[in-house]
Structure formats: structure tokens, C-alpha cells
Design a protein around this motif. Structure first.
Motif, PDB file in Angstrom:
ATOM      1  N   HIS A 278      -6.625   1.762  11.369  1.00 33.04           N
ATOM      2  CA  HIS A 278      -5.802   0.578  11.129  1.00 33.04           C
ATOM      3  C   HIS A 278      -5.458   0.451   9.649  1.00 33.04           C
ATOM      4  O   HIS A 278      -4.320   0.092   9.296  1.00 33.04           O
ATOM      5  CB  HIS A 278      -6.531  -0.679  11.589  1.00 33.04           C
ATOM      6  N   ALA A 279      -6.411   0.723   8.766  1.00 31.28           N
ATOM      7  CA  ALA A 279      -6.161   0.614   7.319  1.00 31.28           C
ATOM      8  C   ALA A 279      -5.154   1.653   6.863  1.00 31.28           C
ATOM      9  O   ALA A 279      -4.283   1.369   6.022  1.00 31.28           O
ATOM     10  CB  ALA A 279      -7.474   0.763   6.553  1.00 31.28           C
ATOM     11  N   ILE A 280      -5.238   2.839   7.422  1.00 31.63           N
ATOM     12  CA  ILE A 280      -4.263   3.881   7.082  1.00 31.63           C
ATOM     13  C   ILE A 280      -2.871   3.465   7.538  1.00 31.63           C
ATOM     14  O   ILE A 280      -1.868   3.660   6.828  1.00 31.63           O
ATOM     15  CB  ILE A 280      -4.686   5.231   7.705  1.00 31.63           C
ATOM     16  N   ALA A 281      -2.801   2.859   8.716  1.00 28.59           N
ATOM     17  CA  ALA A 281      -1.505   2.386   9.225  1.00 28.59           C
ATOM     18  C   ALA A 281      -0.942   1.297   8.324  1.00 28.59           C
ATOM     19  O   ALA A 281       0.281   1.240   8.079  1.00 28.59           O
ATOM     20  CB  ALA A 281      -1.667   1.877  10.654  1.00 28.59           C
ATOM     21  N   GLN A 282      -1.793   0.450   7.790  1.00 24.88           N
ATOM     22  CA  GLN A 282      -1.334  -0.607   6.890  1.00 24.88           C
ATOM     23  C   GLN A 282      -0.731  -0.020   5.617  1.00 24.88           C
ATOM     24  O   GLN A 282       0.293  -0.510   5.113  1.00 24.88           O
ATOM     25  CB  GLN A 282      -2.513  -1.526   6.533  1.00 24.88           C
ATOM     26  N   SER A 283      -1.331   1.046   5.121  1.00 24.25           N
ATOM     27  CA  SER A 283      -0.767   1.695   3.930  1.00 24.25           C
ATOM     28  C   SER A 283       0.555   2.372   4.251  1.00 24.25           C
ATOM     29  O   SER A 283       1.456   2.443   3.402  1.00 24.25           O
ATOM     30  CB  SER A 283      -1.761   2.702   3.355  1.00 24.25           C
ATOM     31  N   GLU A 284       0.687   2.875   5.450  1.00 30.37           N
ATOM     32  CA  GLU A 284       1.955   3.495   5.851  1.00 30.37           C
ATOM     33  C   GLU A 284       3.065   2.449   5.889  1.00 30.37           C
ATOM     34  O   GLU A 284       4.204   2.708   5.469  1.00 30.37           O
ATOM     35  CB  GLU A 284       1.807   4.138   7.230  1.00 30.37           C
ATOM     36  N   VAL A 285       2.744   1.253   6.363  1.00 34.30           N
ATOM     37  CA  VAL A 285       3.742   0.188   6.423  1.00 34.30           C
ATOM     38  C   VAL A 285       4.181  -0.202   5.014  1.00 34.30           C
ATOM     39  O   VAL A 285       5.352  -0.538   4.775  1.00 34.30           O
ATOM     40  CB  VAL A 285       3.168  -1.040   7.171  1.00 34.30           C
ATOM     41  N   LEU A 287       4.656   1.740   2.761  1.00 37.39           N
ATOM     42  CA  LEU A 287       5.382   2.907   2.259  1.00 37.39           C
ATOM     43  C   LEU A 287       4.595   3.675   1.192  1.00 37.39           C
ATOM     44  O   LEU A 287       5.159   4.350   0.349  1.00 37.39           O
ATOM     45  CB  LEU A 287       6.744   2.498   1.695  1.00 37.39           C
ATOM     46  N   LEU A 288       3.266   3.544   1.261  1.00 38.57           N
ATOM     47  CA  LEU A 288       2.389   4.275   0.343  1.00 38.57           C
ATOM     48  C   LEU A 288       1.290   4.934   1.170  1.00 38.57           C
ATOM     49  O   LEU A 288       0.159   4.436   1.282  1.00 38.57           O
ATOM     50  CB  LEU A 288       1.781   3.309  -0.686  1.00 38.57           C
ATOM     51  N   PRO A 289       1.606   6.068   1.806  1.00 38.77           N
ATOM     52  CA  PRO A 289       0.649   6.724   2.698  1.00 38.77           C
ATOM     53  C   PRO A 289      -0.669   7.036   1.987  1.00 38.77           C
ATOM     54  O   PRO A 289      -0.689   7.542   0.867  1.00 38.77           O
ATOM     55  CB  PRO A 289       1.375   8.006   3.116  1.00 38.77           C
ATOM     56  N   ALA A 290      -1.763   6.703   2.669  1.00 36.44           N
ATOM     57  CA  ALA A 290      -3.091   6.911   2.097  1.00 36.44           C
ATOM     58  C   ALA A 290      -3.370   8.394   1.906  1.00 36.44           C
ATOM     59  O   ALA A 290      -3.014   9.238   2.742  1.00 36.44           O
ATOM     60  CB  ALA A 290      -4.148   6.284   2.993  1.00 36.44           C
ATOM     61  N   THR A 291      -4.026   8.716   0.787  1.00 33.41           N
ATOM     62  CA  THR A 291      -4.404  10.109   0.485  1.00 33.41           C
ATOM     63  C   THR A 291      -5.914  10.292   0.400  1.00 33.41           C
ATOM     64  O   THR A 291      -6.391  11.410   0.180  1.00 33.41           O
ATOM     65  CB  THR A 291      -3.796  10.544  -0.860  1.00 33.41           C
ATOM     66  N   GLY A 292      -6.692   9.206   0.583  1.00 30.58           N
ATOM     67  CA  GLY A 292      -8.140   9.329   0.497  1.00 30.58           C
ATOM     68  C   GLY A 292      -8.848   8.086   0.981  1.00 30.58           C
ATOM     69  O   GLY A 292      -8.241   7.014   1.118  1.00 30.58           O
ATOM     70  N   ILE A 293     -10.148   8.251   1.272  1.00 34.98           N
ATOM     71  CA  ILE A 293     -10.995   7.153   1.753  1.00 34.98           C
ATOM     72  C   ILE A 293     -12.292   7.167   0.949  1.00 34.98           C
ATOM     73  O   ILE A 293     -12.885   8.225   0.714  1.00 34.98           O
ATOM     74  CB  ILE A 293     -11.319   7.308   3.253  1.00 34.98           C
ATOM     75  N   VAL A 294     -12.726   5.986   0.518  1.00 32.44           N
ATOM     76  CA  VAL A 294     -13.993   5.849  -0.203  1.00 32.44           C
ATOM     77  C   VAL A 294     -14.898   4.936   0.606  1.00 32.44           C
ATOM     78  O   VAL A 294     -14.493   3.855   1.039  1.00 32.44           O
ATOM     79  CB  VAL A 294     -13.772   5.272  -1.619  1.00 32.44           C
ATOM     80  N   MET A 295     -16.163   5.385   0.808  1.00 28.66           N
ATOM     81  CA  MET A 295     -17.138   4.620   1.573  1.00 28.66           C
ATOM     82  C   MET A 295     -18.483   4.672   0.861  1.00 28.66           C
ATOM     83  O   MET A 295     -18.702   5.480  -0.046  1.00 28.66           O
ATOM     84  CB  MET A 295     -17.292   5.200   2.994  1.00 28.66           C
ATOM     85  N   ASN A 296     -19.385   3.807   1.301  1.00 25.02           N
ATOM     86  CA  ASN A 296     -20.760   3.874   0.845  1.00 25.02           C
ATOM     87  C   ASN A 296     -21.442   5.093   1.475  1.00 25.02           C
ATOM     88  O   ASN A 296     -21.131   5.470   2.600  1.00 25.02           O
ATOM     89  CB  ASN A 296     -21.498   2.586   1.223  1.00 25.02           C
TER      90      ASN A 296
END
Length: 403
Positions: A278-285, A287-296
Motif C-alpha cells: 500500500h505504501a509503495i502504491a501511495q508513492s506511485e500516486v 508520481l515518485l515511485p519508491a526505490t527502497g524500504i527502511v525497517m527496524n
């Protein structure tokens, strides 16, 4: 006398009696066989006498040595009987302890009958025994504390600056009113707006005191301190890049400027993988497609053991490769991210680091009273700025339930 030099069976006196008168009184004839025999006898007697004299001298010398040793032993036993220490000054041997024991002295009073025993302390590696003679096996390497893996800087666009501030214009409005128009008709007006923003260069630094003797006597210590101080800068840098508030001398980090995750996207039964999708889809909307994920780190490990309804691992399981991507995006773990939270973003397009001064470590005695105390100050410092040019490029949120 050996058999090779045995005299002929002729009496010397008989030879003298039977010797012709004409030969009596003449000078000794060395070529005479009898004379040769007499010469041999004389030589042999001289040799035997010399050997006996040498043997007597050697025997006398050995007897004197034995007598001297006997006197030394008597003196040692006399000292032991008086309860004193042996004159050698060395530590008492087990034999010396036995001789000085009451059991041994009482044994002599009972005419030497029975069994005598005495407790003799064993030699051990304790400090009160032979421990002082055992040299430690000193290793030159220094064992340091564990270090965490640094990941955030590698996700961001790099850059450099020669100034103390980064100024840039950020677009804030794009109202596109472009439309088709009739001939001669008025064209529609679009709205575009920008604002100026500033990312000041910040300093991260720390120091430690160390004596000059320590640096001189331990060559590896300086390189170890150098590495530790640089690592400390990197730890603080990663925390600032993610969480810096921007207040005071702090860097304005990514998470305080990121777009909040739209929880309206959640659905019943969603897993952690669904939330990230869902978060990746939000970045697509945006118009800034996600290129990475940071987690604990703990959350990243927890998703490895998520199973389906048939109790099968979603991922590769215990024999599969480690998780390096989720939904095709690289994922990294860091303790700087709070547990239960995530950051999805277009890191290269959304933010950039500007290095003003690479991490450096300096050593100086010009600090307070260092000179008179023979102390040194070791300081590590770096200067950098980070510009979050597109806050909408980052989506920050929390998982709907604990992983």
C-alpha cells in the motif's frame, strides 16, 4: 708387567757369574741383548711408578671432594635441625620441607622404625606459587565491541559543497489548467509556484583524551581510536539523516518531512507485506515511485517467519537466501528506525547529501592543560548538509499490528 715384555728365563745373577772375565769392567755395550733387557725392565718400572703416582693423586683429590661435600651436608642438616632455612637462600624444595618436618625428627628418636610422612605443598600456577614465572601469551589485536551495519547514506544521492548552506527552490504548486480552446478564444491560465528552502551545513564531532605514553607504547591504539571515532560519527549521522528535527544544530531528517502513510488503504487481514505494498502504491500516486524500504532490524527478521494458511513460509524459509528485496525494492534494516515503523521512498530523487568536510581525526596537545600533563586530545569531526527536496517522495507509517 705384560707378557710381551717378559724377561728371558735367565737369572741375572747367573749371567754375572758366568760372564767371561774379559768382559768384566768394560764399558756397557748397548747392543748387548742382556743390556737391552735391563733397559726395558727399567723403563717399565718407571712407567708403572708414574701411573701409580697419578692414580694416588687422583684418588686423594676425589677423597677431598667427598669430604667437602660431606661437611656441607652435615651443615645443612644441622641448620634444618635448628629450624632455620638452608643457606642457599632459594625456595624450600620438597626434600627440604621433609627434612625440617617434625615427623622426620621424631622418626630418628624411634630408632628408625615405622613409616614417616610429611605434607608437601604442590607447585601450582597460583600467584603464590609458580604463577609469577609464567609469562602471558599477549596478543597484539584489540577486540572491540560489535558495530551495526550502516545503510541509509547508501540510499541517498551523493553530493559536495564548498559553502556553509545549500539553497534551492522547491516547487510547491502545480495547477495544470491546460485545455483545448476555440480559435480566438482566451487560453486558460495554469498556476505554478516555488519557494526557497535552505539546508544548512551541520557539524558532527566528538573527542577523547589519551596520554602520550599510551599512543607511543601501543602503535595499534591510535588506529583503533581513529576507527572508533569515525564509527561514532557515522552512527550519529545515520540517526540525523532519518530522525533529525532540524531544530538548533540538528539536520532536518527524512522522517520529520515525509508524507504520512494513508491508513485508509489498510484492509482486514493485511500482512506486513500488504502494508508495504500500500505504501509503495501511495508513492506511485505521488508520481515518485519508491526505490527502497527502511525497517527496524527486528521487524525485518520477523517477516522472514511469516507463514501462510498451510503453515508454509512465505519467504525462502530457514534454507532460503536472506531477504534483500520486498516487492522488488531493496530493503535495509537499521536500529535507527523505531520498531513497528517503516519508511518507503524514492530516495535518490527525494533527498541528497552534501558533504562539506569528510570525517577527519586530529591529535593535538593544544588543549587546556594537556601540555603540562603530557596528554593528547583526539578529535573527530565531519560537516554535511542534507536537502529533502521532495518530501512527497517518502511515505512513513506504522504496521497495523506488531510483527
Amino acid at each position: 708387567m705384560n707378557s710381551r715384555r717378559a724377561m728371558p728365563h735367565v737369572a741375572i745373577s747367573a749371567l754375572a757369574v758366568n760372564q767371561p772375565r774379559a768382559m768384566v769392567g768394560f764399558p756397557r755395550n748397548e747392543g748387548d741383548p742382556v743390556q737391552r733387557v735391563l733397559n726395558q725392565v727399567s723403563d717399565e718400572l718407571s712407567r708403572i711408578t708414574g701411573e701409580m703416582r697419578n692414580r694416588v693423586s687422583e684418588t686423594q683429590r676425589r677423597l677431598e671432594e667427598l669430604e667437602t661435600r660431606n661437611r656441607d651436608v652435615e651443615q645443612l642438616l644441622a641448620d634444618a635441625g635448628r629450624g632455620g632455612r638452608f643457606s642457599s637462600g632459594a625456595s624450600e624444595s620438597p626434600g627440604e620441607i621433609f627434612v625440617r618436618s617434625d615427623a622426620f625428627r621424631n622418626f630418628g628418636g624411634s630408632a628408625g622404625r615405622g613409616v614417616v610422612s610429611a605434607v608437601v605443598q604442590a607447585i601450582t600456577s597460583a600467584s603464590t606459587s609458580a604463577g609469577g614465572m609464567i609469562a602471558p601469551d599477549q596478543r597484539s589485536e584489540i577486540v572491540g565491541l560489535s558495530r551495526r551495519r550502516l545503510t541509509v547514506r547508501a540510499l541517498l544521492a551523493p553530493g559536495r559543497t564548498n559553502s556553509n548552506s545549500i539553497r534551492y527552490a522547491r516547487q510547491t504548486t502545480r495547477t495544470n489548467n491546460a485545455d483545448v480552446v476555440t480559435e480566438g478564444g482566451q487560453k486558460p491560465e495554469s498556476v505554478l509556484a516555488w519557494e526557497e528552502d535552505d539546508a544548512p551545513v551541520r557539524t558532527i564531532a566528538h573527542w577523547v583524551p589519551v596520554s602520550r605514553q599510551a599512543l607511543d607504547d601501543a602503535p595499534m591504539l591510535q588506529s583503533t581510536i581513529d576507527g572508533e571515532l569515525r564509527y561514532g560519527l557515522q552512527i550519529k549521522e545515520e540517526d540525523e539523516l532519518l530522525l533529525g528535527s532540524g531544530a538548533g544544530q540538528h539536520i532536518h531528517g527524512i522522517i520529520p518531512q515525509a508524507t504520512a502513510y494513508e491508513t485508509s488503504r489498510d484492509a482486514t487481514g493485511d500482512t506486513a507485506f500488504d502494508t508495504l505494498a500500500h505504501a509503495i502504491a501511495q508513492s506511485e500516486v505521488a508520481l515518485l515511485p519508491a526505490t527502497g524500504i527502511v525497517m527496524n532490524n527486528d521487524d525485518l527478521e520477523a517477516i522472514k517467519i511469516i507463514k501462510d494458511g498451510n503453515d508454509r513460509y512465505i519467504g525462502g524459509g530457514p534454507f532460503g537466501p536472506p531477504i534483500t528485496t520486498i516487492w522488488g525494492r531493496p530493503v535495509v534494516g537499521t536500529p535507527a528506525m523505531a520498531a513497528g515503523e517503516f519508511l518507503v521512498g524514492a530516495f535518490l530523487d527525494g533527498a541528497q547529501i552534501f558533504d562539506r568536510l569528510d570525517a577527519e581525526v586530529l591529535v593535538s596537545s593544544e588543549d587546556r592543560d594537556n601540555f603540562i600533563k603530557n596528554m593528547l586530545t583526539v578529535r573527530a569531526e565531519e560537516r554535511l548538509a542534507m536537502a529533502v527536496k521532495r518530501p512527497a517522495a517518502f511515505v512513513h507509517g506504522s504496521f497495523p499490528y506488531a510483527l
